[in-house]
Write an enzyme that holds these catalytic residues in place. Structure first.
Site, short mmCIF file in Angstrom:
data_model
loop_
_atom_site.label_atom_id
_atom_site.label_comp_id
_atom_site.label_asym_id
_atom_site.label_seq_id
_atom_site.Cartn_x
_atom_site.Cartn_y
_atom_site.Cartn_z
N ASP A 614 0.79 -1.24 0.00
CA ASP A 614 0.00 0.00 0.00
C ASP A 614 0.82 1.29 0.00
O ASP A 614 0.29 2.34 0.40
CB ASP A 614 -0.92 0.04 1.23
CG ASP A 614 -1.89 -1.12 1.30
OD1 ASP A 614 -1.98 -1.88 0.33
OD2 ASP A 614 -2.57 -1.26 2.34
N GLU A 689 -7.50 -3.28 -3.52
CA GLU A 689 -8.82 -3.16 -2.94
C GLU A 689 -9.44 -1.79 -3.17
O GLU A 689 -10.66 -1.67 -3.26
CB GLU A 689 -8.70 -3.43 -1.43
CG GLU A 689 -9.96 -3.37 -0.63
CD GLU A 689 -9.70 -3.68 0.83
OE1 GLU A 689 -10.47 -4.45 1.42
OE2 GLU A 689 -8.71 -3.14 1.38
N GLU A 693 -8.04 5.21 -3.97
CA GLU A 693 -6.76 5.62 -3.39
C GLU A 693 -5.62 5.41 -4.38
O GLU A 693 -4.59 6.07 -4.30
CB GLU A 693 -6.52 4.86 -2.09
CG GLU A 693 -7.46 5.33 -0.98
CD GLU A 693 -7.29 4.58 0.31
OE1 GLU A 693 -7.06 5.21 1.36
OE2 GLU A 693 -7.40 3.33 0.29
#
Length: 865
Positions: A614, A689, A693
């Site tokens: 991430d 996911e 973002e």
């Protein structure tokens, strides 16, 4: 008891395989097993997802394909994707903000200027000394771009060392045991299964998947297996009858299939595999007879490769099939020195095998059993395998490109005005390289954006990918894609495709913002930003930077936000000075900047940041906050630019020759989006996911590039947004008529978590519908209307969140309610405005990474007020 379970499992698989035409012929041995299990319950081993017992995944005999379907967290936290603060600590002066549990937007006709005049500096705060820039000088501000002309999008971000206060560490918890390189390693790329954990996880080049057998499977082979999954072989989850259309929850491609295997008679338990020459688009898997042996097979693995290629050195080739050979025919020589075989296997598919011996002699492969095709001893040369669904015409294309193969990929691109173009090209090797064209597979979003020259080289060969629809074979060493209408005019202000940026809000909107903002500006910025998570801290910094910008620029009141702005800069400095709870470290093993939270022994800390999960999500928030701060106070840039650029280099480096960071760690320029998973072994490959973002990072570097005068970074951010706007709406955000995802899945509207091998309509932190859909919404920023198309948002709202839908937004609790209604602004800004402007507004509806002030401005800027 275990034997009964295994028999039942085998029976269950055989029934499924027969329905999928996997094994049309069943041998006598299997028949005897079926007879002995006739009284057993075949349902005792039905696929469970998630598993119904404590086991992490379903056990099925190794002799058959494995449907591994459990949701592995792999460093993905089960925490909500925004920080939660105790309401009593949410804002200093809580009684002012939540008197009668509300802040009501005034209906008076007082002008914005007089409202601003009455706003007082909170007691005990320090008035900032020195000027604060009130507006960015035209025409160079982020909302007023200069026209670009052929701007190269891949110029270096920076070339200097890591900031001195970020200390280096050589003790990363994940050891590098199987990658032979001193260059920075691409931790989030498609070939990570080659070097992580067991080394048996698939590499998804698309449309093929390859995995080291390592003594497993029905054949106990030590070679490299190649698989390609037909649509009829997918496993589907249960239907969700709460969603119109009753879509299935998930679909998954079987793992463990070995349609064909590149092996050699000499390979055994002494054999080892290493990864060499890893890049953003390719890597070599090198399978050696034993450690240090020169007898080896090198597999050049390149995204989109038309053939699976194996380069043998002094080994006896053994081509195996776990599905079994039906017929192998020597089919002549398409060109001198290349020997062709047509291979039919028992699932009714046809493959082509091309052998190019180094000595030019006919290898005379022999079919020695239903599972083994053997070549000559001491063979050196190239063997290529391709699946042919297109009959004689497809075979001609494969013949024409046989003997050559790509070794690595390259990317280039430029932006002129609002039009961007980028090219993928490949270095090739093999026989007659100069005169033999490559054959490469393109994904649907590539085909849509091909320029005319590339369109002319599309063939009729089409193969299904695992999670992105059909791939199409294209002839040539390069493709050029064009993205028109790049969002070059998106800045910090609310933006819409039809009206552009809303630099000025209506007097009524300004009034409402300036009535609410003083209370939200009282929040304890230092406390909310100094958290034990880079993700949560970044979201908080972004939240306050956006709040300050909103008051300063859209509310047209600099003084009101002065104290908060100074506190914001102090809080940001805490990270630049590396004094946060878990400081950053420069990891010299994989080469990147990581949180030290995971060095404690738990790699799941901070959403797996230490293991490179991430990073684009986490660091994008810091970069966006820095872009706002720097635009409002250009003097701030001098002391902070190096640190922010370090984050950009880590998550989205722009060059391949940086000795400190890999090229484009997160964004996959072939797939057209990012992958979030880092150094965690995963049977189903990389995943992502949160598409929103992902786009946030592209938006952030676009604005950071504009703020710092880095035209290449700004153009690259624009290009990434353009590509994301196309790819996300092909693969993740599913409007009616989407053909890239299975028809019984698309009514979910969003994929949820998209892996390389499966798609699951869920999240890592829960299965509430507002979670699953909402994680693809937040943060709602000016770029959101560009990547979340109106028609998609309308269909999703009507299916999921309208009053007559299964999960009305009006009945959702907590911060997700605010996310849903901010998203509503994309199609109904007036309704969104009315929600956030309502009397008795409940601040529990605003998540810890957003403000009511910004949501009001966002809705107003899109036409809500």
């Amino acid at each position: 008891m275990e034997g009964t379970k295994l028999k039942a499992a085998l029976l269950t698989w055989l029934i499924a395989a027969e329905k999928a035409h996997c094994f049309p012929r069943v041998g006598t041995a299997v028949g005897s097993i079926l007879q002995s299990t006739a009284v057993d319950s075949a349902t005792s081993f039905e696929t469970q997802y998630p598993p119904s017992n404590s086991e992490s995944r379903l056990l099925i005999p190794e002799s058959h394909p494995v449907y591994r379907v459990a949701l592995q967290h792999d460093g993905h936290s089960s925490q909500q994707p925004f920080p939660n603060f105790d309401v009593a600590e949410f804002i200093d002066g809580l009684e002012d903000l939540l008197s009668s549990a509300s802040t009501t937007v005034s209906s008076s006709t007082t002008t914005a200027g007089s409202v601003a005049h009455t706003a007082q500096t909170p007691p005990g705060t320090t008035v900032a000394q020195g000027p604060v820039t009130t507006e960015i000088s035209l025409p160079v501000g982020p909302d007023h771009p200069k026209t670009m002309n052929g701007q190269d999008i891949f110029q270096p971000v920076a070339t200097g060392p890591i900031p001195a206060n970020i200390k280096s560490r050589d003790d990363h918890p994940v050891k590098n045991l199987h990658v032979n390189t001193s260059d920075p390693l691409s931790t989030n790329k498609f070939y990570a299964g080659l070097f992580l954990g067991t080394q048996t996880n698939a590499t998804f080049t698309q449309p093929y998947s390859l995995a080291w057998s390592k003594g497993g499977g029905s054949l106990k082979s030590w070679g490299m297996g190649i698989s390609h999954v037909q649509p009829g072989m997918l496993a589907f989850g249960p239907e969700n009858r709460k969603i119109p259309g009753n879509p299935v929850q998930y679909y998954i491609n079987p793992i463990g299939l070995q349609h064909l295997i590149f092996s050699a008679t000499e390979l055994n338990q002494s054999s080892v595999m290493d990864t060499e020459q890893p890049t953003a688009f390719s890597a070599n898997a090198v399978l050696k007879r034993s450690p240090g042996s020169a007898q080896q097979i090198t597999f050049p693995l390149v995204q989109g490769m038309g053939y699976a290629t194996a380069v043998y050195n002094e080994l006896e080739p053994l081509i195996e099939s776990g599905v079994f050979f039906r017929k192998v025919v020597s089919a002549g020589s398409p060109r001198p020195g290349i020997f062709k075989y047509r291979v039919d296997i028992e699932d009714d598919t046809t493959w082509l095998l091309y052998a190019t011996p180094a000595d030019g002699k006919d290898p005379k492969f022999k079919l020695v059993s239903k599972s083994s095709l053997r070549g000559p001893e001491g063979f050196s040369g190239t063997i290529q395998i391709a699946k042919n669904p297109a009959g004689t015409s497809g075979e001609k294309f494969y013949d024409n490109s046989s003997g050559v193969y790509p070794t690595t990929g390259h990317i280039s691109g430029s932006v002129t005005g609002d039009v961007g173009s980028y090219s993928l090209s490949w270095t090739k090797a093999g026989k007659d390289v100069a005169g033999t064209p490559l054959l490469m597979f393109a994904l649907p979003h590539h085909i849509q954006s091909f320029d005319k020259a590339t369109q002319g080289r599309i063939t009729n060969i089409s193969l299904r990918t695992t999670t992105k629809g059909n791939a199409t074979a294209v002839i040539g060493e390069s493709w050029t894609m064009v993205e028109p209408n790049l969002p070059v005019d998106i800045g910090f202000a609310p933006w819409s495709p039809t009206h552009g940026s809303a630099h000025e809000l209506s007097p009524a909107a300004q009034q409402a913002i300036l009535e609410i903002a003083p209370q939200e500006l009282k929040q304890n910025i230092s406390k909310q930003t100094d958290l034990n998570s880079m993700y949560y801290s970044g979201k908080a910094l972004s939240k306050f930077a956006t709040l300050v910008y909103t008051v300063n620029q859209l509310g047209n009141n600099v003084d009101l936000a002065t104290n908060a702005f100074q506190e914001l800069k102090k809080s940001f400095a805490n990270f630049v000075q590396n004094k946060q709870q878990f400081p950053l470290a420069y990891d010299t093993v994989w080469k990147g900047v990581v949180s030290t939270a995971g060095y404690s022994g738990d790699l799941n800390q901070d959403f797996g940041n230490t293991a490179y999960n991430d990073h684009h999500f986490h660091y994008g928030y810091f970069v966006q906050a820095a872009a706002i701060i720097g635009s409002l106070d250009p003097a701030w840039l001098a002391e902070n630019k190096e640190w922010v650029n370090t984050l950009v280099r880590d998550a989205g480096n722009s060059v391949a020759n940086d000795p400190r960071f890999p090229f484009s760690r997160s964004f996959d320029w072939y797939n057209g989006h990012s992958w979030a998973k880092g150094l965690f072994e995963s049977f189903d490959g990389k995943d992502q996911e949160s598409t929103s973002e992902d786009t946030m990072f592209a938006y952030a570097i676009k604005l950071w590039g504009k703020t710092t005068g880095d035209a290449s970074m700004e153009a690259r951010g624009n290009m990434m947004l353009g590509i994301l706007g196309r790819s996300l709406n092909n693969y993740f955000l599913m409007e009616e008529g989407n053909t890239n995802q299975p028809a019984n899945f698309t009514a979910n509207k969003v994929t949820g978590i998209l892996f390389e091998n499966k798609v699951d309509h869920t999240t890592y932190f829960g299965a509430n519908l507002e979670f699953i859909q909402g994680i693809h919404m937040l943060p709602l920023m000016p770029h959101s209307p560009f990547t979340r198309r109106k028609e998609f948002v309308r269909q999703e709202w009507q299916a999921m969140f309208a009053e007559n839908a299964s999960t009305p937004a009006s009945k959702v609790d907590g911060g997700w309610k605010g996310v849903l209604y901010a998203n509503l602004a994309l199609i109904d800004p007036k309704a969104s405005w009315e929600f956030f402007a309502q009397p008795n507004f409940n601040y529990s509806w605003i998540d810890g990474g957003a403000t009511r002030t910004w949501y009001l401005a966002f809705a107003a800027g899109l036409g809500g007020a």
